[in-house]
Write an enzyme that holds these catalytic residues in place. Structure first.
Site, short mmCIF file in Angstrom:
data_model
loop_
_atom_site.label_atom_id
_atom_site.label_comp_id
_atom_site.label_asym_id
_atom_site.label_seq_id
_atom_site.Cartn_x
_atom_site.Cartn_y
_atom_site.Cartn_z
N ASP A 125 0.85 -1.19 0.00
CA ASP A 125 0.00 0.00 0.00
C ASP A 125 0.89 1.24 0.00
O ASP A 125 1.81 1.35 0.82
CB ASP A 125 -0.92 0.03 1.22
CG ASP A 125 -2.15 0.91 0.98
OD1 ASP A 125 -3.25 0.36 0.77
OD2 ASP A 125 -1.99 2.14 0.96
N ASP B 164 5.48 1.95 -5.02
CA ASP B 164 4.51 2.38 -6.01
C ASP B 164 4.46 1.36 -7.15
O ASP B 164 5.40 1.26 -7.95
CB ASP B 164 4.91 3.76 -6.55
CG ASP B 164 3.90 4.34 -7.53
OD1 ASP B 164 2.94 3.63 -7.90
OD2 ASP B 164 4.07 5.50 -7.93
N TYR C 39 -12.20 5.98 -14.76
CA TYR C 39 -12.25 4.75 -13.96
C TYR C 39 -12.88 3.60 -14.75
O TYR C 39 -12.35 2.48 -14.76
CB TYR C 39 -13.05 5.03 -12.69
CG TYR C 39 -13.28 3.87 -11.77
CD1 TYR C 39 -12.25 3.35 -10.99
CD2 TYR C 39 -14.54 3.30 -11.64
CE1 TYR C 39 -12.47 2.29 -10.12
CE2 TYR C 39 -14.77 2.25 -10.77
CZ TYR C 39 -13.73 1.74 -10.01
OH TYR C 39 -13.95 0.69 -9.15
N LYS D 128 -11.05 0.12 -15.79
CA LYS D 128 -11.57 -1.17 -15.31
C LYS D 128 -11.99 -2.08 -16.46
O LYS D 128 -11.88 -3.31 -16.35
CB LYS D 128 -12.74 -0.93 -14.35
CG LYS D 128 -12.32 -0.33 -13.01
CD LYS D 128 -11.32 -1.20 -12.29
CE LYS D 128 -11.11 -0.79 -10.86
NZ LYS D 128 -10.07 -1.60 -10.17
N THR E 171 -16.72 1.04 0.96
CA THR E 171 -15.37 1.43 1.36
C THR E 171 -15.28 2.95 1.29
O THR E 171 -16.23 3.63 0.87
CB THR E 171 -14.31 0.83 0.41
OG1 THR E 171 -14.44 1.43 -0.89
CG2 THR E 171 -14.49 -0.68 0.28
#
Length: 296
Positions: free
Chosen positions: A38, A73, A171, A175, A205
Site C-alpha cells: 500500500d 509504487d 475509472y 476497469k 469502502t
C-alpha cells in the site's frame, strides 16, 4: 494457521485499507503468508504513507498470521519489481497476486482533466499490468527451470468497467481494460501453470461512500471469500473468468459473444448497412444499463 491457502505466498496491492485489507486478512486466515502493499495515498491519490501497510501487517500478525509490508509504487517498474522481490526474499516463493490498488478522480466527461484521466488509468490499469508482468516473468522462469508452478492472478475490475458509470469515464475505461488484460493473461500464461481471473466487487469502502452513500451495505469481507478461493489451489482449472461479488451474491459474467449477424455478397451501402444494423439490434440481447444513467 491452516486453510485452503496453507503453504502459499500471496501479494495484495492496495491492501492497507478497504477491499485489499479484507483480502489480505482473509488470505492470511486461510494459511497464506502475505505481502501487504500500500502506497498510503489519499482518496484521490495524493500523498503517501507507510502507515496503512504497516498497520495491516500488525493486525495480521496479531491474529496469528504471517505478513510483511511493502510501501512501493506499483505503477512504476521499480516498485512492481521490488514487490515481487519482497515476496521471494522474505518467503521464498510467490503463488498468488491480487491486484487491487486504485483511487478515484470522478468528473463528468466534459470536465475531466487530462491529468485526472492519466492518474486514474495509471493506478488502475498500469498498476495491474506491471505487477502482473513481473510475477509472470518469475513464474515463466520457474517453469523453464523445471519447477512446477500452480499460481493465480486475481484482478479487480468493477461494474463501471463492465457496464459503464456516469461521471467515471477514466475509472470505467481503466476497469474495462483490466478485463481485457485478464483474458489475455489467462490465454498467455496457462502454459506456465498460471490462472488469471477478475472480480468486480461491490462493497462499502472509503472509495465508494461518496458515490453510493448509504445504499451500498455489503462489506469488503463479503467479497474476500471469492478472492481467496480464486487464489487457492481449490480453484484449479478456473481461468479467464470474470465474477461480480456483492454481499451474498456471486455472478459469473458472460462477457462479449457474437450475436445476430448479417452478410451480403459485396460491399454494403451506408443505407443498407444501417438497415442491417437496426435489424440485428432488434434481435440482439440488450446491454445492461449504465450506472447512474437516467432511466429510458
Amino acid at each position: 494457521m491452516t486453510g485452503i491457502c496453507t503453504g502459499q505466498v500471496a501479494v495484495v496491492t492496495g491492501a492497507g485499507r478497504g477491499l485489499g485489507l479484507a483480502h489480505a486478512r482473509a488470505l492470511a486466515a486461510e494459511g497464506a503468508r502475505v505481502v501487504v502493499n500500500d502506497l498510503g495515498t489519499g482518496l484521490a491519490g495524493e500523498g503517501s504513507s507507510e502507515g496503512p501497510a504497516q498497520e495491516a501487517v500488525r493486525e495480521i500478525r496479531e491474529r496469528g498470521g504471517e505478513a510483511v509490508a511493502h510501501a512501493g509504487d506499483v505503477t512504476t517498474g521499480e516498485g512492481a519489481a521490488s514487490l515481487v522481490a519482497t515476496a521471494l526474499e522474505t518467503f521464498g516463493r510467490l503463488d498468488v497476486l491480487v491486484n487491487n490498488a486504485g483511487f478515484l478522480r470522478d468528473r463528468m466527461l466534459v470536465n475531466l482533466d487530462e491529468d485526472d484521466w492519466d492518474a486514474v488509468v495509471r493506478v488502475h490499469l498500469k498498476g495491474h499490468f506491471l505487477p502482473l508482468r513481473c510475477a509472470a516473468a518469475h513464474w515463466r522462469a520457474e517453469t523453464r527451470a523445471g519447477r512446477a508452478v500452480r499460481a493465480s492472478i486475481v484482478n479487480t475490475t468493477s461494474g463501471a468497467g463492465l457496464l459503464g458509470s456516469v461521471g467515471q469515464a477514466n475509472y470505467a475505461a481503466a476497469k474495462a481494460g483490466i478485463v481485457a488484460l485478464t483474458l489475455v493473461a489467462a490465454a498467455e500464461l496457462a502454459r506456465y501453470g498460471v490462472r488469471a481471473n477478475a472480480v468486480a466487487p461491490a462493497a462499502r469502502t472509503r472509495m465508494t461512500e461518496g458515490t453510493f452513500g448509504e445504499t451500498l451495505v455489503s462489506t469488503p469481507e463479503d467479497v474476500s471469500p471469492l478472492v481467496v478461493w480464486l487464489g487457492s489451489p481449490a480453484s484449479a482449472g478456473i481461468t479467464g473468468q470474470v465474477f461480480e461479488a456483492e454481499g451474498g451474491r456471486i455472478t459469473a459474467m458472460e462477457g462479449w459473444h457474437r450475436g445476430p449477424t448479417a452478410t451480403k455478397d459485396g460491399r454494403w451501402t451506408p443505407t443498407e448497412a444501417g438497415d442491417a444494423a437496426r435489424r440485428l439490434l432488434a434481435g440482439a440481447r440488450p446491454a445492461g444499463p449504465v450506472y447512474g444513467a437516467a432511466a429510458p
